[in-house]
Design an enzyme around this catalytic site. Structure first.
Site, mmCIF file in Angstrom:
data_model
loop_
_atom_site.group_PDB
_atom_site.id
_atom_site.type_symbol
_atom_site.label_atom_id
_atom_site.label_comp_id
_atom_site.label_asym_id
_atom_site.label_seq_id
_atom_site.Cartn_x
_atom_site.Cartn_y
_atom_site.Cartn_z
ATOM 1 N N TYR A 1 0.821 -1.208 0.000
ATOM 2 C CA TYR A 1 0.000 0.000 0.000
ATOM 3 C C TYR A 1 0.860 1.265 0.000
ATOM 4 O O TYR A 1 0.429 2.303 -0.488
ATOM 5 C CB TYR A 1 -0.906 0.024 1.235
ATOM 6 C CG TYR A 1 -2.271 -0.583 1.023
ATOM 7 C CD1 TYR A 1 -2.418 -1.905 0.651
ATOM 8 C CD2 TYR A 1 -3.424 0.181 1.212
ATOM 9 C CE1 TYR A 1 -3.672 -2.462 0.471
ATOM 10 C CE2 TYR A 1 -4.678 -0.363 1.037
ATOM 11 C CZ TYR A 1 -4.798 -1.684 0.662
ATOM 12 O OH TYR A 1 -6.048 -2.221 0.487
ATOM 13 N N LYS B 1 2.925 -15.013 3.024
ATOM 14 C CA LYS B 1 3.201 -15.755 1.782
ATOM 15 C C LYS B 1 4.712 -15.988 1.757
ATOM 16 O O LYS B 1 5.402 -15.626 0.797
ATOM 17 C CB LYS B 1 2.692 -14.939 0.576
ATOM 18 C CG LYS B 1 2.683 -15.692 -0.753
ATOM 19 C CD LYS B 1 1.650 -16.798 -0.841
ATOM 20 C CE LYS B 1 1.775 -17.576 -2.134
ATOM 21 N NZ LYS B 1 0.896 -18.769 -2.187
ATOM 22 N N ASP C 1 -3.170 -18.186 0.819
ATOM 23 C CA ASP C 1 -4.137 -18.990 0.052
ATOM 24 C C ASP C 1 -4.817 -20.030 0.950
ATOM 25 O O ASP C 1 -6.039 -20.185 0.937
ATOM 26 C CB ASP C 1 -3.482 -19.632 -1.192
ATOM 27 C CG ASP C 1 -2.170 -20.337 -0.893
ATOM 28 O OD1 ASP C 1 -1.670 -20.243 0.249
ATOM 29 O OD2 ASP C 1 -1.623 -20.989 -1.815
ATOM 30 N N ASP D 1 -12.757 -8.700 4.237
ATOM 31 C CA ASP D 1 -14.043 -8.697 3.533
ATOM 32 C C ASP D 1 -14.629 -10.107 3.516
ATOM 33 O O ASP D 1 -15.833 -10.299 3.724
ATOM 34 C CB ASP D 1 -13.897 -8.205 2.086
ATOM 35 C CG ASP D 1 -14.059 -6.691 1.960
ATOM 36 O OD1 ASP D 1 -13.799 -5.991 2.954
ATOM 37 O OD2 ASP D 1 -14.432 -6.226 0.867
#
Ligand code: IPM
Ligand code: MG
Length: 352
Positions: A130, A181, A213, A241
């Site tokens: 970000y 990750k 994942d 979300d």
């Protein structure tokens, strides 16, 4: 800072509740997002930032309009929110996902998978892809354009969010799952190393690791095994979300963004939803529950926070539902009516 879309409607309901439980509170309003762009030409006007710096706490609605993705970054409403998080060093974003028993039928997952769900996603908010540099859209020697963003975390950034996660777990069920990750990205290798190191200072907290994942899959398959999920800015954006939807509606979930002192920014997890703005159908409960978090975390008013939360539970038990959580046999209400119902429930509690 009500912001855009349904932001002003839902924040107005939270302010009604505020006036009721904290009549002496001093409040000020400031434009942010599209509202900032329209009045001052930028998504985070200087006056708004100055006010945020002076305030004890910020109640935030949502920012964003229908087609912002193509705008330059400085003119995107979301940039205002990102800058606010960064300027105030609000690095720890708590996004709880819990199941209200009354809403179990509203979840898209089977009831036994989500019954009793109670987890919190702790999303790092000041680093990662970000904010990493270099970033931009450049033109290569052949004339072809390319986009570039940089995933970046310093050790100290990971350390402070790690401490926040372990401390949160101590107040809950004592489990932290760090999501990364590390099998592909060096930044995430460092993340995992630092999480593990800080974890040794909290021997009473159980630490596990999952790749993003697998974490996304487990969140759908068996979400109740999670207590605190700690993750970076980008993965946290996505997972939160998904976690919100487990509970039936993103319209129910609050969040708190905290920093080094008690000041915090409190916002519903849902966005500005421009498609339903101005129709008095948005669910204000996420904004109202965000205000409850504000009472607890920034003002230290635990009793009042609980009063607001039980008022919300009692309006749900009373069958009040906005469109997003409506099911046949319940009482469908609009945004205003839902806010009024919460205030009435608070009054009824006081009277009892
Ligand atoms: C969120 C939102 C923001 C984010 C946007 C509006 C910049 O999606 O708070 O999750 O990506 O952080
Ligand atoms: Mg998001």
């Amino acid at each position: 800072m009500a912001g855009d879309g349904i932001g002003p409607e839902v924040v107005a309901q939270a302010v009604k509740v505020l006036r009721h439980v904290l009549p002496q509170a001093e409040t000020e309003e400031a434009p942010v997002g599209l509202a900032g762009i329209e009045t001052r030409g930028v998504p985070l006007p200087d006056e708004t930032l100055a006010l945020a710096k002076r305030a004890d706490a910020i109640l935030f609605g949502a920012v964003g309009g229908p087609d912002e993705a193509s705008l330059p970054r400085e003119q995107r409403p979301g940039t205002g929110l990102l800058k606010l998080r960064k300027e105030l060093t609000l690095f720890a974003n708590f996004r709880p996902a819990f199941m209200f028993p009354e809403l179990i039928g509203a979840s898209t997952l089977k009831p036994e998978i989500v019954d009793g769900l109670d987890l919190v996603i702790l999303r790092e908010l000041n680093g990662d892809i970000y904010f990493g540099e270099p970033r931009g859209i450049e033109t290569g020697p052949s004339g072809e354009r390319y986009g570039i963003n940089t995933m970046r975390y310093t050790e100290s950034e990971v350390e402070r969010i790690a401490h926040a996660a372990f401390q949160a777990a101590r107040r809950r069920r004592g489990k932290v799952c760090s999501v990364d990750k590390a099998n592909v990205l060096e930044t995430m290798q460092l993340w995992r190393e630092v999480m593990t190191r800080v974890g040794r200072e909290y021997p009473d907290v159980e630490l596990s690791h999952l790749f993003i994942d697998a974490a996304a899959m487990t969140l759908m398959r068996a979400p109740k095994q999670f207590d605190v999920i700690v993750t970076g800015n980008m993965f946290g954006d996505i997972l939160s979300d998904a976690a919100a939807m487990l509970t039936g509606s993103i319209g129910m979930l609050p969040s708190a963004s905290l920093g080094l002192d008690r000041k915090g920014l409190y916002e519903p997890v849902h966005g500005s939803a421009p498609d339903i703005a101005g129709q008095d159908i948005a669910n204000p409960l996420a904004a109202i529950l965000s205000f409850a978090m504000l009472l607890r975390e920034s003002l230290g008013l635990e009793d009042k926070a609980q009063e607001v939360e039980s008022a919300v539970r009692s309006v749900l038990a009373g069958g009040y539902r906005t469109a997003d959580i409506y099911q046949p046999g319940t009482h469908r209400v609009g945004t205003e009516e839902m806010g009024d119902a919460v205030v009435q429930a608070l009054q009824a509690r006081r009277a009892a």
